[in-house]
Design an enzyme around this catalytic site. Structure first.
Site, PDB file in Angstrom:
ATOM      1  CG  ASP A 110      -2.245   0.522   1.042  1.00 10.55           C
ATOM      2  OD1 ASP A 110      -2.348   1.611   0.446  1.00 10.55           O
ATOM      3  OD2 ASP A 110      -3.219  -0.119   1.473  1.00 10.55           O
ATOM      4  CG  ASP A 216      -4.576   5.690   0.835  1.00  4.59           C
ATOM      5  OD1 ASP A 216      -5.426   4.854   1.148  1.00  4.59           O
ATOM      6  OD2 ASP A 216      -4.511   6.822   1.351  1.00  4.59           O
TER       7      ASP A 216
HETATM    8  C1  GLC Z   1      -7.961   5.474   1.888  1.00  3.76           C
HETATM    9  C2  GLC Z   1      -7.857   4.285   2.815  1.00  3.76           C
HETATM   10  C3  GLC Z   1      -8.525   4.615   4.104  1.00  3.76           C
HETATM   11  C4  GLC Z   1      -7.826   5.795   4.720  1.00  3.76           C
HETATM   12  C5  GLC Z   1      -7.749   6.970   3.762  1.00  3.76           C
HETATM   13  C6  GLC Z   1      -6.752   7.972   4.218  1.00  3.76           C
HETATM   14  O1  GLC Z   1      -9.259   5.743   1.531  1.00  3.76           O
HETATM   15  O2  GLC Z   1      -8.379   3.152   2.198  1.00  3.76           O
HETATM   16  O3  GLC Z   1      -8.545   3.523   4.985  1.00  3.76           O
HETATM   17  O4  GLC Z   1      -8.503   6.192   5.874  1.00  3.76           O
HETATM   18  O5  GLC Z   1      -7.340   6.577   2.467  1.00  3.76           O
HETATM   19  O6  GLC Z   1      -5.448   7.489   4.068  1.00  3.76           O
END
Ligand code: GLC
Ligand code: MG
Length: 549
Positions: A110, A216
């Site tokens: 990630d 992300d």
């Molecule tokens: C993405 C992630 C989530 C997180 C957000 C901020 O949407 O999947 O879990 O809170 O980004 O990083």
């Protein structure tokens, strides 16, 4: 000569693996705890890799495993190059990658580029106005309308997790932007140094053998440039959501804080970094997370000769619930397949750590149908851990709540409407203490109440189960008709959908889903490609008369 041929074949497999990959999202905190501290860890993941291999998984995407004060459960990273001690060490990570490779599984990390943690060295220095780091983040002066008036934030922007997206720093005497929690300051992508830093982070992990990244929150990478707005960050206008209150993210139309054109260029730049590594043999994959309309999502694929990412297709998550009929499901499939640029690869998502569980969203009786759908359609299928078992959302009390999106409501009664904890409960391996997830007295989130019925061991022992069906479909997925075949989707009635994947004159796989409670008869005789006799190779838990393999 012969050797050369083998080489060519293996290289092309390495270059194409991602196009039909079955990707499994491991949420490390909740997968398997190896050291009894109540928190899942890397050794736990390594221990369970054979399970993923047996299930028919090709690649594993690990939610963030990096050093973090865990204000947003690891999506607030204080050092992109370090492993969080509760997950293990760099050695544990190397062992995970090595074991995965031995089993033929690929590891996808990630990559969280929009923000760091406010405990990151970069932010600490930026806050001190260190010349190198000064502009690593989005800093701006507050606004005071009249001399003796209270200072207001630079704009009316609201965080995804409620309230102002600006936080005042006494130390720097300015506000910083955080599109998510206060502990997640947004990086400044208009700074070339930040662009370079982040490319280096990608290279760091590529050098350690990962096969790609899930990226992300990409559509919020850029905000409007104050240069174009008289040196100010422009206010956003009111959305047309009547139920939203000013503290809610939904209160505003996010025209200055998301889906900006610059986003796509940055994605293409990252693709180029991955291509440098792809040229060494293995295709390095990138899937991007953006909740946006299909037109915006298509731009991630690339433009003007530049390659991009595979965008997550959240259609099956956003638009399918307990009442959706198959005509609507067919429309979701058709929209993606027709709008997708030629030669690109589709993706199908049934859930993730931010969404209610599949079984809770569409109903336990539709779990098999939805899993089958994602696995039989052309392209990449993503399965969030536990969806193969038909896990349901767990109940998490206000006292046990961890998710900042729920905590930020300050509302012990309605918090659950915003909480993502229910879908993050530990993986139920069996019916023993803590569902076999951990030996600790207390796990970071409680296990779901129904773990005695919904767990892997029970589902493996049962004659029929969601898991057995999932595994059977994952096995069929390996055949040519699904890997390379054409697609035909027909809604025979409002509740019966037939999906055919076939290679003319060679092979066909037919998936039939009946979303009604009634038995139906399906006449496939008028489907031209189905001339031969068919054999049932997998059947869902509610299909009477058939057994799993
Ligand atoms: C993405 C992630 C989530 C997180 C957000 C901020 O949407 O999947 O879990 O809170 O980004 O990083
Ligand atoms: Mg642990």
């Amino acid at each position: 000569m012969r050797l050369l041929l083998i080489f060519v074949v293996s290289v092309s497999a390495d270059l194409n693996w991602w196009k039909t990959a079955l990707v499994y999202q491991v949420y490390p905190r909740s997968f398997k705890d190896s050291d009894g501290d109540g928190i899942g860890d890397l050794k736990g993941v390594t221990e369970k890799l054979p399970y993923l291999k047996d299930t028919g998984i090709d690649a594993i995407w690990l939610s963030p495993i990096f050093l973090s004060p865990m204000r947003d459960v690891g999506y607030d990273i204080s050092d992109y190059r370090k492993i969080a001690p509760e997950f293990g060490t760099m050695l544990d990570f190397e062992m995970l990658v090595r074991t995965a490779k031995e089993l033929g599984l690929r590891i996808i990390l990630d990559f969280v580029p929009n923000h760091t943690s406010n405990e990151s060295e970069w932010f600490v220095r930026s806050q001190k106005s260190d010349p190198h780091y000064k502009d690593y983040y989005i800093w701006a002066d507050g606004i005071t309308k009249e001399a003796d008036q209270e200072m207001l934030p630079p704009s009316n922007w609201v965080s995804h997790f409620r309230k102002s997206a600006w936080k005042y720093s006494e130390e720097r005497g300015q506000y910083y932007l955080h599109q998510f929690v206060i502990g997640q300051p947004d990086l400044n992508y208009r700074n070339e140094k930040v662009q370079e830093e982040m490319k280096e982070v990608l290279r760091f992990w590529l050098d350690r053998g990962v096969s790609g990244f899930r990226v992300d929150a990409v559509n919020v990478l850029y905000e409007a440039d104050p240069k174009n707005y008289g040196g100010r960050y422009p206010d956003e206008s009111r959305s047309d959501d009547p139920s939203a209150v000013p503290d809610d993210y939904e209160y505003l139309k996010h025209i200055y804080t998301r889906d900006l054109d610059e986003v796509y260029t940055t994605i293409y730049d990252w693709r180029q970094v991955l291509d440098e590594y792809t040229s060494k043999g293995e295709y390095k994959f990138m899937v991007t997370e953006a909740y946006a309309d299909v037109e915006h999502l298509m731009r991630y694929y690339g433009a003007e000769g530049r390659n991009g990412s595979v965008p997550f297709n959240f259609g099956l998550v956003d638009k399918v619930n307990k009442d959706t009929n198959v005509v609507e499901i067919k429309a979701i499939i058709d929209e993606w397949m027709t709008k997708m640029p030629a030669g690109k690869v589709a993706s199908w998502v049934n859930g993730n750590h931010d969404q209610p569980r599949l079984a809770s969203r569409v109903g336990t009786n539709r779990v098999d149908a939805m899993n089958m759908l994602a696995l039989i359609l052309p392209g990449i299928a993503f399965t969030y851990q536990g969806e193969e078992l038909g896990m349901t959302d767990g109940f998490i009390s206000w006292e046990d709540t961890q998710d900042p999106r729920a905590c930020n409501t300050d509302d012990p009664v309605n918090y659950w409407k915003h909480s993502r904890d229910p879908c993050r409960t530990p993986f139920p391996w069996d019916g023993s203490l803590n569902a076999g997830f951990s030996t600790s007295d207390r796990t970071w989130l409680p296990v779901a109440d129904n773990y005695k019925e919904v767990n892997l061991e029970t589902e493996i022992t049962a004659l029929k189960s969601h898991y057995k069906f999932y595994r059977d479909v994952a096995a069929i997925r390996k055949c040519d008709a699904i890997q390379k075949g054409r697609l035909d989707v027909k809604a025979l009635t409002e509740s019966i959908l037939v999906i055919v994947r076939w290679i003319p004159n060679a092979e066909a796989v037919v998936a039939i889903m009946n979303l009604s409670e009634n038995t139906g008869t399906v006449d496939l005789s008028n489907m031209e490609m189905l001339t031969v006799k068919l054999k049932v190779v997998a059947s869902g838990v509610d299909c009477n008369g058939f057994e799993n393999k």
